[in-house]
Design a protein around this motif. Structure first.
Motif, PDB file in Angstrom:
ATOM      1  N   ASP A 282       0.881  -1.208   0.046  1.00  0.00           N
ATOM      2  CA  ASP A 282      -0.033  -0.021  -0.029  1.00  0.00           C
ATOM      3  C   ASP A 282       1.086   1.065  -0.145  1.00  0.00           C
ATOM      4  O   ASP A 282       0.341   2.315  -0.243  1.00  0.00           O
ATOM      5  CB  ASP A 282      -0.929  -0.100   1.058  1.00  0.00           C
ATOM      6  CG  ASP A 282      -2.170  -0.886   0.970  1.00  0.00           C
ATOM      7  OD1 ASP A 282      -2.406  -1.502   0.079  1.00  0.00           O
ATOM      8  OD2 ASP A 282      -2.673  -1.574   2.056  1.00  0.00           O
ATOM      9  N   THR A 285       3.527   3.356  -4.919  1.00  0.00           N
ATOM     10  CA  THR A 285       2.775   4.161  -5.982  1.00  0.00           C
ATOM     11  C   THR A 285       3.197   3.691  -7.300  1.00  0.00           C
ATOM     12  O   THR A 285       4.411   4.576  -7.570  1.00  0.00           O
ATOM     13  CB  THR A 285       2.708   5.791  -5.681  1.00  0.00           C
ATOM     14  OG1 THR A 285       2.259   5.881  -4.680  1.00  0.00           O
ATOM     15  CG2 THR A 285       1.617   6.297  -6.843  1.00  0.00           C
ATOM     16  N   ALA A 358      -1.489  -0.705  -6.300  1.00  0.00           N
ATOM     17  CA  ALA A 358      -2.392   0.044  -6.888  1.00  0.00           C
ATOM     18  C   ALA A 358      -2.250   0.102  -8.434  1.00  0.00           C
ATOM     19  O   ALA A 358      -1.768   1.278  -9.081  1.00  0.00           O
ATOM     20  CB  ALA A 358      -2.385   1.331  -6.336  1.00  0.00           C
TER      21      ALA A 358
END
Length: 359
Positions: A282, A285, A358
């Motif tokens: 998490d 990025t 992500a």
């Protein structure tokens, strides 16, 4: 003796007729000499043309050095450079793949040599490649002190070429990484990548082929650039900020360059047998290119993590009590570290993951 053909001519072959142009090679050397001179540093005058390159460790300021050597290539990323006729940055990748492997051992890169092999030497292409190599050397603070250019018709075809790089660095005795004492609770920091860097391009090219996109199409993940240009974004060179941080703090216990094998294969290389790393996905990025590759290729998260850097090109293991100090030193050197995870007692797997990428 050479046989005549009755017209005063001979049918003897020349090296040029066999596909090797010595004059073109000499012309390339003259063209790149100013590029090479621009990489001068203490210990090397960065002149080429002799039979070997010289480096003076004493002039470089070392007292009791240990030499560290690394070599690497760029893999099938060169195919994109060839097919797009964009050669100006592939040399940066070549340098990066070598010097990043030196600095993770605490060594300062000192000098670099390259090997450029092709079917037929095209001086403009060769000069662009060396221009990128010289740029990478300047970014890393090392001198380009020599290299080899080989024309090999019959082994390479058409415009194909390949590159190999060789780098040597040094560290004062007793300062090499990883350090002893890596322990559960130590912090793990991640430094952002610029994109795919130079690993996984056989899969990248397969995904592009599946998508049916030409290299000059707008990149689906970066409409301001063509697909070929975006995928050729060069590998980041982490040398100067990491050396600055190593000088500013003694809290760095290990560094890991995230190349082929991703997190699962590269992180254990710097760990003692009794500890592992828990990675918080998490905190990562990923640049948009990774989401596009995953979706278009139907690539699983586990496969992405073992093939690509997924947005983290370098990992820093910091002593728990000095983690904030290390983070501050990296920021002062221009980096943007993220808290990537922590050192844990070794379980069944040396690297474990929390959260999700992500993509």
């Amino acid at each position: 003796m050479t046989a005549g053909n009755g017209n005063g001519q001979t049918d003897g072959l020349t090296y040029a007729q066999a596909g090797v142009d010595i004059d073109a090679g000499n012309a390339l050397v003259e063209t790149i000499k100013p590029l090479v001179r621009a990489t001068r540093r203490p210990g090397a005058d960065a002149e080429i043309g002799g039979f070997g390159g010289l480096f003076d460790l004493k002039a470089a300021g070392f007292r009791d050095p240990i030499l560290v050597a690394a070599n690497d290539g760029v893999g099938t990323k060169v195919k994109i450079a060839i097919e797009t006729n964009r050669h100006a940055t592939i040399g940066i990748d070549l340098v990066a793949m070598c010097v990043n492997d030196l600095v993770v051992q605490g060594a300062e890169p000192l000098f670099f040599l390259d090997y450029y092999a092709t079917a037929k030497l095209v001086p403009g292409v060769g000069a662009d490649i060396v221009r990128g190599i010289a740029d990478g050397c300047r970014q890393a603070g090392c001198a380009l002190i020599g290299g080899e250019t080989a024309e090999m018709p019959g082994l390479y075809e058409g415009a194909d070429y390949d590159l190999a790089g060789f780098a040597v660095g040094a560290a004062e005795r007793g300062t090499l990484l990883p350090k002893a004492g890596i322990a559960a609770g130590d912090a793990v920091l991640g430094l952002p990548s610029s994109g795919v860097h130079s690993n996984g391009f056989s899969l990248v090219r397969r995904i592009v082929a599946r998508a049916g996109l030409p290299w000059d199409a707008p990149a689906p993940f970066d409409a301001a650039r063509s697909l070929g240009e975006a995928l050729l974004e060069p590998t980041r060179i982490y040398v100067k900020p990491l050396l600055a941080a190593l000088r500013a703090t003694d809290g760095i216990r290990a560094l890991a360059h995230i190349t082929g094998g991703g997190f699962p294969d590269n992180l254990p290389r710097v760990l003692p047998e009794d500890v592992g790393i828990a990675v918080d996905l998490d905190a990562v990025t990923p640049p948009p290119v990774f989401g596009w590759l995953a979706r278009t290729g139907g690539v699983s998260e586990a496969e992405m993590l073992r093939t690509f850097n997924c947005g983290i090109g370098m990992v820093v293991v910091a002593e728990a009590a000095k983690a904030a100090e290390v983070e501050a030193a990296l920021k002062a050197a221009g980096e943007a570290p993220v808290r990537l995870g922590r050192i844990t007692p070794r379980g069944s797997e040396p690297v474990t993951f929390d959260g999700r990428l992500a993509l």
